[in-house]
Design a protein around this motif. Structure first.
Motif, PDB file in Angstrom:
ATOM      1  N   GLY A  32       0.786  -1.218   0.000  1.00 29.86           N
ATOM      2  CA  GLY A  32       0.000   0.000   0.000  1.00 29.86           C
ATOM      3  C   GLY A  32       0.822   1.274   0.000  1.00 29.86           C
ATOM      4  O   GLY A  32       0.268   2.365  -0.121  1.00 29.86           O
ATOM      5  N   SER A  33       2.148   1.147   0.107  1.00 25.01           N
ATOM      6  CA  SER A  33       2.989   2.341   0.136  1.00 25.01           C
ATOM      7  C   SER A  33       3.981   2.392  -1.010  1.00 25.01           C
ATOM      8  O   SER A  33       4.659   3.404  -1.184  1.00 25.01           O
TER       9      SER A  33
ATOM     10  N   ALA B 238      -3.347  -1.511  -2.645  1.00 20.46           N
ATOM     11  CA  ALA B 238      -3.072  -0.170  -3.187  1.00 20.46           C
ATOM     12  C   ALA B 238      -4.347   0.612  -3.443  1.00 20.46           C
ATOM     13  O   ALA B 238      -4.292   1.702  -4.005  1.00 20.46           O
ATOM     14  N   GLY B 239      -5.515   0.063  -3.013  1.00 18.41           N
ATOM     15  CA  GLY B 239      -6.765   0.694  -3.381  1.00 18.41           C
ATOM     16  C   GLY B 239      -7.740   0.955  -2.267  1.00 18.41           C
ATOM     17  O   GLY B 239      -8.945   1.028  -2.497  1.00 18.41           O
ATOM     18  N   GLY B 240      -7.274   1.110  -1.023  1.00 16.31           N
ATOM     19  CA  GLY B 240      -8.183   1.528   0.034  1.00 16.31           C
ATOM     20  C   GLY B 240      -8.637   2.962  -0.190  1.00 16.31           C
ATOM     21  O   GLY B 240      -8.088   3.686  -1.019  1.00 16.31           O
ATOM     22  N   GLU B 241      -9.645   3.388   0.569  1.00 13.77           N
ATOM     23  CA  GLU B 241     -10.250   4.696   0.316  1.00 13.77           C
ATOM     24  C   GLU B 241      -9.259   5.834   0.484  1.00 13.77           C
ATOM     25  O   GLU B 241      -9.170   6.736  -0.352  1.00 13.77           O
TER      26      GLU B 241
ATOM     27  N   PHE C 287      -8.809   1.885 -10.780  1.00 10.95           N
ATOM     28  CA  PHE C 287      -9.127   0.471 -10.527  1.00 10.95           C
ATOM     29  C   PHE C 287      -7.967  -0.095  -9.722  1.00 10.95           C
ATOM     30  O   PHE C 287      -6.810  -0.043 -10.162  1.00 10.95           O
ATOM     31  N   ALA C 288      -8.259  -0.636  -8.519  1.00 15.59           N
ATOM     32  CA  ALA C 288      -7.179  -1.131  -7.673  1.00 15.59           C
ATOM     33  C   ALA C 288      -7.732  -2.244  -6.767  1.00 15.59           C
ATOM     34  O   ALA C 288      -8.785  -2.819  -7.042  1.00 15.59           O
TER      35      ALA C 288
END
Length: 440
Positions: free
Chosen positions: A173-174, A213-216, A233-234
């Protein structure tokens, strides 16, 4: 199109130039940045100025770091044939080196990075900024970054149009990273958006084929980086691998983002019928964020608090990971990701959970980490073990409990040695300085 002539002319507020440059004769002394890079750009850079749009350069832009990035790029090129195909930045045969025009450039050096950038036809100050960024890139990622910068430079100067972009690799996610390859942090993409605002601002549709990689909250970060984006799109959980669903998802995404399509068509239903469809999250201009069962922040925090013993049991080695993809520690990790990406999470809690995330992912893949630790640090530790009169074990064959017991025993036999510090900060504490994220 930004005024690059003016960008070259405008001086830094700390400039010591005695006479201002004219509009047509930029003062070379106004260039700011790494002095070695500035000197090379001054002597070798040849700016082309603004270019005409090449109608053949409007394909999907792909940046991939995994072993199978070549296959994903080939797939995108195939399904978008007739609409520009795909242009790719992907792993090269020689890490941190790039070939262009028959010349090979060593991007680990200031000279190599600057000389490569000088071939891209950028204005001088922009070339300095790009070369400085490239040279500062992480080890093993500069070859991909060099290709990506070349593509962005074409768009920045008007030669290329970028409507769609795919970023592919492992992620927590980073950042994105590749197997036995480097990593590119999302913060580095933010810096690229500052260097190439026109190019990055062109992207209307973004796909991140990368886990978590696609949380709010992460979607909001991507929107800040890609100022003109209309859909994303993630994945808010793990993403599928290249041959286990990723390319199927890419094909559905490509169809939904063709010229003239409504951005509202990019939603989680695109992946329906494909593997890990439930892990998809999207954002578009019409519907906003979609993906993942809604939870209140206090529910997430309460869940994490109640699972603290899960984390501590695995960290202590009292419980061992049987499957990195399923089980109580993976469930705990998924909840950490939800906390980090929840828009109501306080910044300090998000930072705390980011640290916990980085330890937890290393616990999930501790067996793999031990293998890479053994390969990478064995020779650095041999002398210290010999001096202590202790046989060095094969860490690749040990579980977490066994490793921690060995470290405790070794502490009684030596102090302050490099081997002990590597064991303590690496295999015990799982510090990212010793155990890079690209190992998981």
């Amino acid at each position: 199109m930004p005024d690059y002539q003016q960008r070259n002319n405008n001086t830094n507020s700390n400039s010591t130039s005695s006479s201002p440059a004219t509009e047509f004769e930029p003062d070379e002394q106004d260039l700011v940045g790494n002095q070695a890079i500035v000197d090379i750009i001054k002597s070798q850079n040849e700016s082309t100025g603004q270019r005409e749009l090449n109608p053949n350069k409007n394909g999907i832009v792909f940046l991939g770091l995994n072993h199978f990035a070549h296959d994903e790029a080939r797939k995108l090129n195939q399904i978008n044939r007739g609409r520009g195909g795909a242009v790719a930045a992907k792993p090269q045969t020689k890490q941190d080196h790039i070939r262009k025009g028959g010349q090979e450039y060593d991007l680990t050096t200031e000279a190599g990075a600057a000389m490569y950038i000088s071939t891209l036809g950028l204005p001088d100050q922009l070339a300095v900024d790009a070369a400085t960024f490239l040279h500062a890139g992480g080890d093993k990622a500069r070859d991909e970054l060099a290709q990506f910068i070349r593509i962005l430079s074409e768009a920045e100067m008007g030669e290329r149009k970028i409507d769609r972009m795919v970023l592919s690799g492992h992620s927590v996610g980073s950042q994105i990273w590749g197997d036995d390859n480097g990593e590119i942090k999302f913060q580095e993409l933010e810096r690229l958006a500052e260097i190439f605002p026109n190019a990055m601002g062109q992207v209307k549709h973004l796909m991140l084929s990368a886990c978590y990689a696609g949380g709010e909250t992460k979607m909001n970060d991507h929107r800040d980086t890609f100022a003109g984006v209309e859909s994303i799109f993630a994945y808010h959980k793990s993403s599928p691998g290249t041959w286990t669903g990723a390319m199927d998802h890419m094909e559905e995404w490509e169809k939904a983002t063709r010229t003239g399509m409504d951005s509202a068509g990019v939603d989680p239903e695109l992946a329906k019928g494909h593997r890990k469809a439930k892990n998809v999250s999207t954002w578009n201009m019409e519907d906003g964020y979609q993906g993942g069962k809604p939870m209140q922040f206090h529910q997430i925090r309460s869940s994490l608090d109640s699972q603290e013993n899960v984390f501590q049991n695995f960290k202590s080695g009292n419980e061992l990971v049987a499957n990195s993809q399923t089980g109580p520690l993976r469930d705990y990790y998924n909840m950490i990701q939800r906390a980090i990406n929840h828009p109501q999470a306080p910044a300090e809690y998000r930072d705390l959970m980011s640290q916990r995330r980085d330890i937890t992912i290393r616990l999930l893949y501790f067996s793999l980490i031990c293998e890479k630790f053994q390969h990478h640090y064995r020779k650095d530790m041999e002398a210290d073990y010999e001096a202590a009169g202790v046989d060095m074990p094969d860490f690749s064959k040990m579980n977490r409990k066994e490793v921690l017991e060995h470290i405790e025993d070794f502490e009684s036999k030596t102090t302050g040695t490099q081997a002990l510090q590597l064991l303590q900060h690496g295999l015990r504490d799982l510090n990212s300085d010793i155990i890079p994220t690209s190992w998981v």
